[in-house]
Structures are given as structure tokens and as C-alpha cells.
Design an enzyme around this catalytic site. Sequence first.
Site, PDB file in Angstrom:
ATOM      1  N   SER A 180       0.800  -1.225   0.000  1.00  0.00           N
ATOM      2  CA  SER A 180       0.000   0.000   0.000  1.00  0.00           C
ATOM      3  C   SER A 180       0.834   1.277   0.000  1.00  0.00           C
ATOM      4  O   SER A 180       0.397   2.293  -0.539  1.00  0.00           O
ATOM      5  CB  SER A 180      -0.957   0.008   1.193  1.00  0.00           C
ATOM      6  OG  SER A 180      -0.248  -0.166   2.399  1.00  0.00           O
ATOM      7  N   HIS A 207      -5.269  -3.143  -2.891  1.00  0.00           N
ATOM      8  CA  HIS A 207      -4.823  -2.192  -3.922  1.00  0.00           C
ATOM      9  C   HIS A 207      -4.684  -2.829  -5.301  1.00  0.00           C
ATOM     10  O   HIS A 207      -4.262  -2.168  -6.246  1.00  0.00           O
ATOM     11  CB  HIS A 207      -3.493  -1.549  -3.511  1.00  0.00           C
ATOM     12  CG  HIS A 207      -3.620  -0.754  -2.256  1.00  0.00           C
ATOM     13  ND1 HIS A 207      -4.008   0.564  -2.240  1.00  0.00           N
ATOM     14  CD2 HIS A 207      -3.463  -1.125  -0.955  1.00  0.00           C
ATOM     15  CE1 HIS A 207      -4.068   0.987  -0.992  1.00  0.00           C
ATOM     16  NE2 HIS A 207      -3.740  -0.018  -0.193  1.00  0.00           N
ATOM     17  N   LYS A 228     -11.789   0.732  -2.302  1.00  0.00           N
ATOM     18  CA  LYS A 228     -10.783   1.433  -3.115  1.00  0.00           C
ATOM     19  C   LYS A 228     -11.279   1.495  -4.565  1.00  0.00           C
ATOM     20  O   LYS A 228     -12.165   2.285  -4.862  1.00  0.00           O
ATOM     21  CB  LYS A 228      -9.419   0.776  -2.912  1.00  0.00           C
ATOM     22  CG  LYS A 228      -9.037   0.804  -1.414  1.00  0.00           C
ATOM     23  CD  LYS A 228      -7.624   0.452  -1.142  1.00  0.00           C
ATOM     24  CE  LYS A 228      -7.337   0.185   0.328  1.00  0.00           C
ATOM     25  NZ  LYS A 228      -7.452   1.321   1.230  1.00  0.00           N
TER      26      LYS A 228
HETATM   27  N1  PMP Z   1      -5.325  -3.972   3.458  1.00  0.00           N
HETATM   28  C1  PMP Z   1      -4.648  -3.009   2.820  1.00  0.00           C
HETATM   29  C2  PMP Z   1      -3.417  -3.403   2.060  1.00  0.00           C
HETATM   30  C3  PMP Z   1      -5.074  -1.693   2.881  1.00  0.00           C
HETATM   31  O1  PMP Z   1      -4.394  -0.717   2.272  1.00  0.00           O
HETATM   32  C4  PMP Z   1      -6.259  -1.385   3.594  1.00  0.00           C
HETATM   33  C5  PMP Z   1      -6.842   0.014   3.642  1.00  0.00           C
HETATM   34  N2  PMP Z   1      -5.996   1.041   3.890  1.00  0.00           N
HETATM   35  C6  PMP Z   1      -6.930  -2.420   4.246  1.00  0.00           C
HETATM   36  C7  PMP Z   1      -6.450  -3.695   4.147  1.00  0.00           C
HETATM   37  C8  PMP Z   1      -8.157  -2.152   5.056  1.00  0.00           C
HETATM   38  O2  PMP Z   1      -9.257  -2.003   4.244  1.00  0.00           O
HETATM   39  P1  PMP Z   1     -10.501  -1.104   4.718  1.00  0.00           P
HETATM   40  O3  PMP Z   1     -10.132   0.307   4.449  1.00  0.00           O
HETATM   41  O4  PMP Z   1     -11.639  -1.603   3.911  1.00  0.00           O
HETATM   42  O5  PMP Z   1     -10.670  -1.364   6.183  1.00  0.00           O
END
Ligand code: PMP
Length: 388
Positions: free
Chosen positions: A177, A205, A236
Site C-alpha cells: 500500500s 490495492h 478502493k
Molecule cells: N489492506 C490493505 C493493504 C489496505 O491498504 C487497507 C486500507 N488502507 C486495508 C487492508 C483495510 O481495508 P478497509 O479500508 O476496507 O478497512
Amino acid sequence: MEFIKQELAQLREDNLFRRLRRIDGPQSAWTVMDGKRVLLLASNSYLGLTAHPALKAAAVAAVERYGTGTGGSRLTTGNFLLHEELETAIAGFKETEAAMVFNTGYMANLGVISALAGPEDAVFSDQFNHASIIDGCRLSRAKINVYRHKDLDHLRQLLREQQGARRKLIVTDGVFSMDGDITPLDRIVEIAAAQGALVMVDDAHATGVLGAQGGGTVQHFGLKGRVHIQMGTLSKALASEGGYVAGSREMIDYLRNKARSFVFSTSLPPADMAAAKAAVGIVLAEPARRGQLWDNVRYLRAGLTALGFTLLPGETPILPLMLGDAGLTMRMAEHLLAQGVFAPGIRPPTVPPGSSRIRITVMATHNRADLDVALAAFKNAGQAWGII
Ligand code: PMP
């Protein structure tokens, strides 16, 4: 309270204090932030779908039909037709037998990892995995083995060291991320097969972004049927809210019974589910959006590199512009914002100390003129702070 005052003062001194910025517009190429029109280079809405008329119409229709809430957890009172339609759509999109949704991606990681691993087991987690994976590993009380970022020799070594574990689970982000690089999932699958380990990929992502149909990392590497758990988020590229897990029917039946963040939480509201389902349809039906996204990624990466900035190498819409120092990073981000460009500074603990960066994300809905505005602002800020 004294300790809170001290902690806050320390955060400020270290340039690590965070405050919220207020957005008053959609996650489109341009939005309104703190009362000012800004170019958005910060959203994870990679395909630019959050303001798409079809998603809005689907959400409104769901509210009209079902109301605003689901009234209870799925296993008691709150299982709607919409949940099942959405899960069927996700399973089709991910090319798996079944899928299930959670309220957020964070809750999916907590629920899945703690359901699959316990104190007698070992989990193997990439050093740069998302915080929700780290927290899921902690919650599982399994033996946590963190391998150096994408270092498969280190992964093999740790697997050998944990021969005696009851179960082994390898978990990795598909696209990291904050770094924007892709995990070598094909080789991880081979290593796992040799060691009898389960593989779980977090495609937060990668969904809607990687793969010929936007199916994610498994599709990108042609690994259909060989990855036990594909986890992701609806928040996303899919422009809504919620998490999901896709896998075999048996795996999903197991998780429906064992994942506590699924069992004990009221489920997603109708509007979010309907929007996510509409988004899956658009991702599948309109591959040209991904083409536009990749054109934009290439253009901005080439432009920033030509200006003399250092970007981490990568193949995704996440462009990390490396600065190192947290203070410099935040000053640069402020300078960009003063010129109407929002690209956030990312500091510890989100990234390791000394690797602070501006995290630029590109959307399919940026046009060339938008990206030229961005390049001019980066040139100005980079020169002002002696970076280029
Ligand atoms: N996994 C990754 C790699 C993320 O970037 C994120 C969100 N920032 C999440 C899980 C969590 O997802 P959510 O925003 O739906 O809680």
C-alpha cells in the site's frame, strides 16, 4: 491528563502529529478540501468510480427498497438478498467458488487470520504488510514470523525453522500500500505448496487494477485456484465500503462460522452493498478505464522522474516520492497543497523511520491537463525545498 499531554507534545516535536483534513466533495480528479478546490492525488479510488451515476443510482435504489441499515449480524437477523447477490458477483469476479463480505477490509483481515491460525500455528508475514494484517496476526496468537520485504530466501528459512507448527499460513499484500510494488505471488505459491502452507493475499490495492479483467494479483500471475484466500476491500477501486474474502466453498463455510468479526458484527448497509455490486459490473464491462489508468500512471511517473525526483520503482498507480525525513516530507506536502495539489506526506509508523515520502496515487479519471498541473506544482515545490 499528564501522559496524554506529554505524548502529544512528543508527536508534535517529532513531526508525527496527525490531524484530519476536511473534504467537501467527491473523490474525483478535483475536489474541495478545507474549503479550497484541490487536485486529488491521494485517493485509492483508482478507477474514479465514487461519483459514477450508476453507483449512486444503485445505492439510492437500495435505500428505497431496503432502508438504511440491516438491523443485525448476518447469522441472526441481518442476511439480505443483497449480501448474497454481492457475494456471488465477487466470487465471479475473483474466479472462485464462493465469497463473503465483511464490514471493512480491516475486519476481514482480523477475522480471517485469527480464524485460520491459533497458538499452535505459524504465520509468515511480509515486513511491509498492512497494519490490519499485523493486527490479525497478533490477534491469532500464532507464532508470527516476519520475513524481509519480498525476500523469499528469508521466507523459506523461516518456514524451515517452523517445521513443527500445526498449520502454516503465508500472508502478503498483493500490491503494497505504501510502496506500490507487487508481491512475487507465483513464487510464494510454489514455496507454500512445497511446505504445505496456506497462502492468503490482501488485494486491497490490486482489485480492479491488476489482471486482464481487473481481478487482482491472482489473475495477474495466472494463479487461478492456487491461492487459498483472496482478501480485499470494497473501498478502493470498487468505490464503496466493506471487505471481502474469496476462496473455496469449504473455506467460506469455515470462515462464516469461525471469523469473529463476521459473526459478531452488524453487516454492511444496503447502499454500500448495492454500490459495490454495481462497481464490480463496471470493472468487468469497461476495461478501457484500466487502460486510461495505466496511461496516466506512465505519464506522471515519467514526468516526475524527468524533473529529477526519486520514485520507488513500481508498476502500479501508487507512486512513492521518497524524501526520507518526516519534517521535510510534511513541508513539501504543505507546499503542494498551497498550490492546490493534495498528495499526502506519509510518515512513521505507517512507513519505517527515515523512509517518509509523498504517496501519490493516480486515478483513471485524471486527464492530461490535470497531470500537467501536478507536474508544475511538484517542480515548484521540489525546487523550493532543494529536492530537485
Ligand atoms: N489492506 C490493505 C493493504 C489496505 O491498504 C487497507 C486500507 N488502507 C486495508 C487492508 C483495510 O481495508 P478497509 O479500508 O476496507 O478497512
